[in-house]
Structure formats: C-alpha cells, structure tokens
Design an enzyme around this catalytic site. Structure first.
Site, PDB file in Angstrom:
ATOM      1  NE  ARG A  50      53.388  44.738  37.357  1.00 21.61           N
ATOM      2  CZ  ARG A  50      52.068  44.663  37.480  1.00 21.61           C
ATOM      3  NH1 ARG A  50      51.374  45.706  37.888  1.00 21.61           N
ATOM      4  NH2 ARG A  50      51.424  43.555  37.201  1.00 21.61           N
ATOM      5  CE  LYS A 149      51.902  40.792  39.747  1.00 22.51           C
ATOM      6  NZ  LYS A 149      50.878  40.700  40.768  1.00 22.51           N
ATOM      7  CD  GLU A 182      47.973  46.647  46.686  1.00 26.30           C
ATOM      8  OE1 GLU A 182      47.839  46.714  45.462  1.00 26.30           O
ATOM      9  OE2 GLU A 182      49.054  46.418  47.245  1.00 26.30           O
TER      10      GLU A 182
HETATM   11  N1  PXG Z   1      47.767  44.748  43.753  1.00 23.40           N
HETATM   12  C1  PXG Z   1      48.352  43.589  44.039  1.00 23.40           C
HETATM   13  C2  PXG Z   1      48.910  43.345  45.385  1.00 23.40           C
HETATM   14  C3  PXG Z   1      48.446  42.603  43.041  1.00 23.40           C
HETATM   15  O1  PXG Z   1      49.044  41.444  43.305  1.00 23.40           O
HETATM   16  C4  PXG Z   1      47.276  44.088  41.524  1.00 23.40           C
HETATM   17  C5  PXG Z   1      47.233  45.023  42.541  1.00 23.40           C
HETATM   18  C6  PXG Z   1      46.703  44.450  40.183  1.00 23.40           C
HETATM   19  O2  PXG Z   1      47.732  44.630  39.224  1.00 23.40           O
HETATM   20  P1  PXG Z   1      47.522  44.349  37.659  1.00 23.40           P
HETATM   21  O3  PXG Z   1      48.804  44.772  37.049  1.00 23.40           O
HETATM   22  O4  PXG Z   1      47.243  42.889  37.504  1.00 23.40           O
HETATM   23  O5  PXG Z   1      46.384  45.189  37.232  1.00 23.40           O
HETATM   24  C7  PXG Z   1      47.896  42.854  41.768  1.00 23.40           C
HETATM   25  C8  PXG Z   1      47.940  41.835  40.677  1.00 23.40           C
HETATM   26  C9  PXG Z   1      48.137  35.707  40.761  1.00 23.40           C
HETATM   27  C10 PXG Z   1      47.796  37.048  40.256  1.00 23.40           C
HETATM   28  O6  PXG Z   1      48.632  34.878  39.993  1.00 23.40           O
HETATM   29  C11 PXG Z   1      48.097  38.192  40.981  1.00 23.40           C
HETATM   30  C12 PXG Z   1      47.789  39.426  40.438  1.00 23.40           C
HETATM   31  C13 PXG Z   1      47.189  39.538  39.214  1.00 23.40           C
HETATM   32  C14 PXG Z   1      46.910  38.398  38.515  1.00 23.40           C
HETATM   33  C15 PXG Z   1      47.196  37.143  39.040  1.00 23.40           C
HETATM   34  O7  PXG Z   1      47.933  35.429  41.941  1.00 23.40           O
HETATM   35  N2  PXG Z   1      48.104  40.520  41.148  1.00 23.40           N
END
Ligand code: PXG
Length: 287
Positions: A50, A149, A182
């Site tokens: 990703r 991301k 989300e």
């Molecule tokens: N939506 C958004 C907008 C995110 O930023 C998710 C869904 C979930 O994705 P994953 O692949 O983690 O299941 C995210 C994930 C951080 C941090 O450091 C951000 C996320 C995950 C972990 C840490 O701020 N975002």
C-alpha cells in the site's frame, strides 16, 4: 529509543528532518501505521504494497526496494528490543525550496518511527465507545484519491477536534453524498439483522488492511457480510457498530451522538469478530 532515518539508526533526539522538507511544508508524503506483535511486523507485505501504491500515485519514487524497507523495520525492532510496538513508516518528498513544486526536492526522506500506541482505553474494548457523526465531511474521492495514505490529515484532524469537543473518542465521517465513509483513522462496520455491512471503496474510504482481515474472518465464521452504502439512517438503526484499524484493531461502538447502538451493549457479532481477530494475530505469530 532508536529511529531509522535515511538508512541509519539514530537516537530519538537526533531523529529530525530539515525545515525545508516538503513533508512538513506541504504534507507532501505518504505513510503507513504498522503493528509489531511479539517482535514481528504484522502484515508487512500488505503495508509495504500500500505504501508503494500511495507513493506511485503521487509520483514519489521511494529510493529503496520493498525488501530493504522491510529489513529496516526488522533492524529498528531489534535495536529497540521490545516485542509489542507500533511502527510508522513515513516517506516525505524531502528537502526542497519554498513553492509547491515537488520536482525541486532531490531526495525523499525515509523514516521508520518506532513507538508505543494505545489509541483508546482498554475498557472501550469490553464496554464499547461513544462516537459522534462529524459535521466535517470526508475529502471527496474526486479531490484526493483516498487510497493514497498521505501526510495530509487535516480533514480527519478537523473531525477529530469535533469529537474531542463533544467529549468522545472518535468521529464518524460522512462523504459528500451524506453516506457513511469512515472514522478519522479507522474503517466503520455496522451489523443489521445478522448481516455485517461496511461502506465500499467508492464511499471514499481508505481500504484498511484490518478491514480486509475482518471481511475475511466474517466469511470464515459464516457471518453474512456485504460491502454496500451505509446511509445515515442505516447507522442510526444499526444493531451493532464497530471500528477497525491497525492501531484500534477491532473496537466496538455502543453510542452514536445521543443514541445507544442497539441495546447499548457490545453486540454478539462484534464480540465474535474481536475474538476472531485476536486469534488471527496469535495464529499469524505462530506461523
Ligand atoms: N481509514 C483511515 C483514514 C486511516 O488513516 C484506516 C482507515 C484503517 O486502515 P488500516 O490499514 O490501519 O486497517 C486508517 C489507518 C497513525 C495511524 O499513525 C493511522 C492509521 C492507522 C494506524 C496509525 O496515525 N490509519
């Protein structure tokens, strides 16, 4: 604490980037948030895939092959000597000049941050969390592809501020059509009449890795699941609701704005999926 910065392990105090870095000046860069369970990088390949897709979409060439970044994470874990942690893999456009052009930045900054993360208090996993529906809507997929991301989280931060103002931990964001997209850093699931429902990628979401795992687990457990539009009304009438994310894992939601979700207790299907996710992590570690 050691941080990996552009190929070298440095002490946290020396882990700094230049003020002309476009990651700082313009939020120009991409990242991944990754869990370390029992000293191992959880779903390293999916996160690296990703990251490189995100980077490609913004025409950012990461100056290392995937395998080297995986090894950088392993090296960072070893140097910090802790089994359970959180890694934030960040690639910025790098040092440049003032002005938006990314082409004046010669070399991306590549960073492996190592830290702890506890997003929500433990009780929330047993008792559920309260959330609000934010007034701030999710950036439209026609503006910025949500599959990138990126380091630009202001949209989500504004929604997070709303949740803090309301005295709760999270905010659910709607998209430009008024449907559920989300949470600020998590994906959203509801349960209605025994079926698990989560918004599709076209709702303008980041397609979470935890979301994909939970979809698979739901199928394995024989729980009906569909990816389809979740309207504001569907959310209000849901029997159960939960959030998924790398940091959050699977977290039940039992109140939305002023209303209880279902009977206000963590639902049965949510409970089963939380348990299945735990077991999935444990099985992954044994492999
Ligand atoms: N939506 C958004 C907008 C995110 O930023 C998710 C869904 C979930 O994705 P994953 O692949 O983690 O299941 C995210 C994930 C951080 C941090 O450091 C951000 C996320 C995950 C972990 C840490 O701020 N975002």
């Amino acid at each position: 604490m050691k941080i990996w910065l552009n190929g070298r392990l440095v002490d946290r105090a020396h882990a700094v980037v230049n003020v002309f870095d476009h990651g700082l000046l313009y939020g120009d860069g991409v990242f991944e948030g990754i869990r370390v369970y029992n000293g191992r990088v959880f779903h390293s390949q999916a996160h690296l895939d990703r990251l490189y897709v995100s980077a490609k979409q913004i025409r950012l060439a990461i100056p290392y092959p995937k395998q080297e970044l995986h090894e950088a994470m392993v090296e960072t874990i070893k140097a910090n000597n802790a089994a359970y942690a959180y890694i934030r893999l960040v690639v910025t456009r790098g040092e440049g000049t003032l002005g938006l052009s990314p082409f004046k930045c010669s070399k991306p900054s590549v960073i492996v941050i190592y830290d702890d993360i506890q997003l929500y208090p433990k009780e929330m996993y047993t008792d559920g969390m309260a959330v609000i529906v934010a007034k701030t809507i999710r950036t439209s997929a026609r503006m910025v592809d949500p599959s990138v991301k990126s380091l630009n989280y202001l949209n989500n931060i504004l929604a997070k501020i709303e949740s803090v103002d309301a005295g709760v931990s999270e905010a659910i964001m709607l998209n430009e059509h008024g449907d559920v997209a989300e949470a600020t850093g998590d994906n959203v699931f509801i349960v209605k009449n025994g079926t698990v429902i989560t918004p599709p990628p076209s709702a303008g979401i980041l397609v979470g890795i935890t979301r994909s795992i939970v979809i698979e687990l739901s199928k394995k457990l024989g729980i009906p699941l569909k990816e389809s539009t979740v309207t504001r009304q569907d959310l209000n009438e849901a029997d159960e609701c939960f959030l998924t994310g790398t940091a959050a894992e699977v977290c039940p939601v039992t109140r939305i704005d002023d209303a209880l979700v279902g009977n206000g207790k963590v639902g049965d299907i949510t409970r089963r999926l939380i348990k299945a996710y735990r077991e999935f992590i444990d099985a992954d570690l044994r492999e």
